[in-house]
Design a protein around this motif. Sequence first.
Motif, PDB file in Angstrom:
ATOM      1  N   VAL A 149      49.725  43.724  38.421  1.00 40.37           N
ATOM      2  CA  VAL A 149      48.220  43.096  38.615  1.00 40.37           C
ATOM      3  C   VAL A 149      48.804  42.933  40.203  1.00 40.37           C
ATOM      4  CG1 VAL A 149      46.736  41.584  38.321  1.00 40.37           C
ATOM      5  CG2 VAL A 149      47.378  42.081  36.036  1.00 40.37           C
ATOM      6  N   VAL A 150      48.146  43.593  40.987  1.00 41.88           N
ATOM      7  CA  VAL A 150      48.246  43.012  42.251  1.00 41.88           C
ATOM      8  C   VAL A 150      46.848  42.409  42.562  1.00 41.88           C
ATOM      9  CG1 VAL A 150      48.466  43.611  44.927  1.00 41.88           C
ATOM     10  CG2 VAL A 150      49.536  44.965  42.924  1.00 41.88           C
ATOM     11  N   VAL A 151      47.200  40.837  43.546  1.00 42.60           N
ATOM     12  CA  VAL A 151      45.816  40.063  43.560  1.00 42.60           C
ATOM     13  C   VAL A 151      45.817  40.638  44.383  1.00 42.60           C
ATOM     14  CG1 VAL A 151      45.367  38.039  44.014  1.00 42.60           C
ATOM     15  CG2 VAL A 151      47.267  38.780  42.226  1.00 42.60           C
ATOM     16  N   CYS A 152      44.576  40.841  45.314  1.00 45.23           N
ATOM     17  CA  CYS A 152      44.450  40.851  46.960  1.00 45.23           C
ATOM     18  C   CYS A 152      42.965  39.921  47.127  1.00 45.23           C
ATOM     19  CB  CYS A 152      43.413  42.483  46.667  1.00 45.23           C
ATOM     20  SG  CYS A 152      44.440  43.638  46.114  1.00 45.23           S
ATOM     21  N   VAL A 153      42.682  40.141  48.189  1.00 43.20           N
ATOM     22  CA  VAL A 153      41.823  38.907  49.083  1.00 43.20           C
ATOM     23  C   VAL A 153      40.569  40.462  49.340  1.00 43.20           C
ATOM     24  CG1 VAL A 153      41.022  38.048  51.382  1.00 43.20           C
ATOM     25  CG2 VAL A 153      43.354  37.246  49.367  1.00 43.20           C
ATOM     26  N   ASP A 154      39.179  39.947  49.283  1.00 41.66           N
ATOM     27  CA  ASP A 154      38.341  40.932  49.677  1.00 41.66           C
ATOM     28  C   ASP A 154      38.474  39.846  51.597  1.00 41.66           C
ATOM     29  OD1 ASP A 154      36.245  42.752  51.179  1.00 41.66           O
ATOM     30  OD2 ASP A 154      35.678  42.109  48.501  1.00 41.66           O
ATOM     31  N   VAL A 185      48.592  53.454  48.577  1.00 44.97           N
ATOM     32  CA  VAL A 185      50.098  53.529  47.023  1.00 44.97           C
ATOM     33  C   VAL A 185      48.629  53.446  46.506  1.00 44.97           C
ATOM     34  CG1 VAL A 185      51.207  53.325  44.938  1.00 44.97           C
ATOM     35  CG2 VAL A 185      52.482  52.971  47.077  1.00 44.97           C
ATOM     36  N   LEU A 186      48.019  52.094  46.514  1.00 51.93           N
ATOM     37  CA  LEU A 186      46.542  51.718  45.273  1.00 51.93           C
ATOM     38  C   LEU A 186      45.175  52.223  45.845  1.00 51.93           C
ATOM     39  CD1 LEU A 186      47.568  48.179  44.409  1.00 51.93           C
ATOM     40  CD2 LEU A 186      48.519  50.192  43.256  1.00 51.93           C
ATOM     41  N   ASP A 187      45.194  53.241  46.949  1.00 50.86           N
ATOM     42  CA  ASP A 187      44.483  52.908  47.052  1.00 50.86           C
ATOM     43  C   ASP A 187      43.360  52.275  47.180  1.00 50.86           C
ATOM     44  OD1 ASP A 187      41.828  55.165  48.291  1.00 50.86           O
ATOM     45  OD2 ASP A 187      41.549  55.611  46.366  1.00 50.86           O
ATOM     46  N   LEU A 188      43.954  50.883  47.932  1.00 46.61           N
ATOM     47  CA  LEU A 188      42.824  49.773  48.436  1.00 46.61           C
ATOM     48  C   LEU A 188      41.411  50.138  49.300  1.00 46.61           C
ATOM     49  CD1 LEU A 188      45.308  47.291  48.555  1.00 46.61           C
ATOM     50  CD2 LEU A 188      44.174  48.299  46.400  1.00 46.61           C
ATOM     51  N   PRO A 189      40.024  49.540  48.010  1.00 45.47           N
ATOM     52  CA  PRO A 189      39.044  49.549  49.712  1.00 45.47           C
ATOM     53  C   PRO A 189      39.802  48.803  50.991  1.00 45.47           C
ATOM     54  CG  PRO A 189      38.601  48.867  47.558  1.00 45.47           C
ATOM     55  CD  PRO A 189      39.764  49.123  47.314  1.00 45.47           C
ATOM     56  N   GLY A 190      39.165  49.454  52.357  1.00 51.13           N
ATOM     57  CA  GLY A 190      39.659  48.704  53.691  1.00 51.13           C
ATOM     58  C   GLY A 190      39.935  47.573  53.514  1.00 51.13           C
ATOM     59  N   SER A 191      38.278  46.916  52.801  1.00 49.58           N
ATOM     60  CA  SER A 191      38.707  45.364  53.222  1.00 49.58           C
ATOM     61  C   SER A 191      39.571  44.419  52.555  1.00 49.58           C
ATOM     62  CB  SER A 191      37.313  43.707  53.208  1.00 49.58           C
ATOM     63  OG  SER A 191      36.585  45.357  52.188  1.00 49.58           O
ATOM     64  N   TRP A 192      40.592  45.675  51.275  1.00 49.03           N
ATOM     65  CA  TRP A 192      41.344  44.954  50.141  1.00 49.03           C
ATOM     66  C   TRP A 192      42.797  44.477  50.988  1.00 49.03           C
ATOM     67  CZ3 TRP A 192      39.840  45.675  44.308  1.00 49.03           C
ATOM     68  CH2 TRP A 192      38.558  46.054  44.803  1.00 49.03           C
ATOM     69  N   SER A 193      42.881  43.053  50.940  1.00 46.29           N
ATOM     70  CA  SER A 193      44.275  43.359  51.225  1.00 46.29           C
ATOM     71  C   SER A 193      45.549  42.682  50.427  1.00 46.29           C
ATOM     72  CB  SER A 193      44.550  42.167  53.178  1.00 46.29           C
ATOM     73  OG  SER A 193      44.834  40.927  52.453  1.00 46.29           O
ATOM     74  N   PRO A 194      45.890  43.495  50.053  1.00 47.60           N
ATOM     75  CA  PRO A 194      47.946  43.248  48.776  1.00 47.60           C
ATOM     76  C   PRO A 194      48.461  41.678  49.228  1.00 47.60           C
ATOM     77  CG  PRO A 194      48.218  45.203  49.697  1.00 47.60           C
ATOM     78  CD  PRO A 194      46.718  44.407  50.740  1.00 47.60           C
ATOM     79  N   GLU A 195      48.443  40.809  48.573  1.00 45.52           N
ATOM     80  CA  GLU A 195      48.680  39.773  48.555  1.00 45.52           C
ATOM     81  C   GLU A 195      49.797  39.238  47.811  1.00 45.52           C
ATOM     82  OE1 GLU A 195      48.340  38.177  51.372  1.00 45.52           O
ATOM     83  OE2 GLU A 195      46.728  39.261  51.758  1.00 45.52           O
ATOM     84  N   LEU A 196      49.824  40.042  46.691  1.00 39.89           N
ATOM     85  CA  LEU A 196      50.814  39.515  45.350  1.00 39.89           C
ATOM     86  C   LEU A 196      50.506  40.499  44.660  1.00 39.89           C
ATOM     87  CD1 LEU A 196      52.628  36.909  45.938  1.00 39.89           C
ATOM     88  CD2 LEU A 196      51.788  36.284  43.906  1.00 39.89           C
ATOM     89  N   ILE A 197      51.760  40.710  44.139  1.00 39.46           N
ATOM     90  CA  ILE A 197      52.429  41.637  43.243  1.00 39.46           C
ATOM     91  C   ILE A 197      53.341  41.224  41.825  1.00 39.46           C
ATOM     92  CG2 ILE A 197      53.284  43.779  42.051  1.00 39.46           C
ATOM     93  CD1 ILE A 197      53.662  44.911  45.010  1.00 39.46           C
ATOM     94  N   ILE A 198      52.365  40.682  40.593  1.00 33.03           N
ATOM     95  CA  ILE A 198      52.747  40.079  39.377  1.00 33.03           C
ATOM     96  C   ILE A 198      53.319  41.843  38.779  1.00 33.03           C
ATOM     97  CG2 ILE A 198      52.548  38.295  36.866  1.00 33.03           C
ATOM     98  CD1 ILE A 198      50.310  37.445  39.994  1.00 33.03           C
ATOM     99  N   CYS A 199      54.396  41.904  38.515  1.00 33.16           N
ATOM    100  CA  CYS A 199      54.880  42.649  37.510  1.00 33.16           C
ATOM    101  C   CYS A 199      54.923  41.532  36.184  1.00 33.16           C
ATOM    102  CB  CYS A 199      56.305  42.892  37.424  1.00 33.16           C
ATOM    103  SG  CYS A 199      56.490  43.423  39.449  1.00 33.16           S
ATOM    104  N   LEU A 200      54.516  43.460  35.368  1.00 32.32           N
ATOM    105  CA  LEU A 200      53.940  42.498  34.033  1.00 32.32           C
ATOM    106  C   LEU A 200      55.355  43.262  33.066  1.00 32.32           C
ATOM    107  CD1 LEU A 200      50.788  41.918  33.888  1.00 32.32           C
ATOM    108  CD2 LEU A 200      52.634  40.474  34.213  1.00 32.32           C
TER     109      LEU A 200
END
Length: 187
Positions: A77-82, A134-149
Amino acid sequence: MNDPVLDAIRRRRVTRSMTDEPVAREQIETILEAARWAPTAGNRHLQRFVATTDPATLRVLRMVSPGMIPRPAAAAVVVCVDRELVARYGFPTTAPGPWIDVGTATATILLAAQAVGLGAGPVSSFSRAAVAVVLDLPGSWSPELIICLGHPAADQPRPMQRPRALGWRDLTRWVPDDDPGPAADAR
Ligand SMILES: Cc1cc2nc3c(=O)[nH]c(=O)nc-3n(C[C@H](O)[C@H](O)[C@H](O)COP(=O)(O)O)c2cc1C
């Protein structure tokens, strides 16, 4: 004090060695449902989550994430900030709230993962630009933390540092300074 929440907080440890067993979609959905209850600045919910169990995506994520020691992750789960929402709600660009929200969501996700029987490991060392591609994020989403499960393997690598070498007293200052000290607690 005996309390199931306090007990879960004390038991939680980062999982860095996982089995190949797949993670059920319902487990991830339960974790995401828990994450939305994390407190957020102004109750604005400025974080967005990206979830994947796709082996190819996870492989590429790992290639651009030197900190992705937890492996092999069966899900992330990648936590992003919009950032667009941050601006729309009038948060100054230096306001810490949106990034603190990443922390509250992450803490909630780590505990929720434990509750559904999964191991979890947060990762902050990655190329934000590459992960966004890689995740094809919308332009305003910045990935801040990846949580591996994943399902925890029986053997875990040793913690990076001595676990909890600091007690709460080492981390805390009372104002006014009237802490009776550990000797008084023991009486
Ligand atoms: C913001 C943040 C970033 C982290 N980044 C990484 C990382 O890139 N790679 C990693 O293996 N662990 C990472 N961790 C996990 C910490 O190293 C781990 O929580 C710490 O060693 C304490 O272990 P414990 O949670 O099992 O007590 C991160 C933790 C946090 C809170």
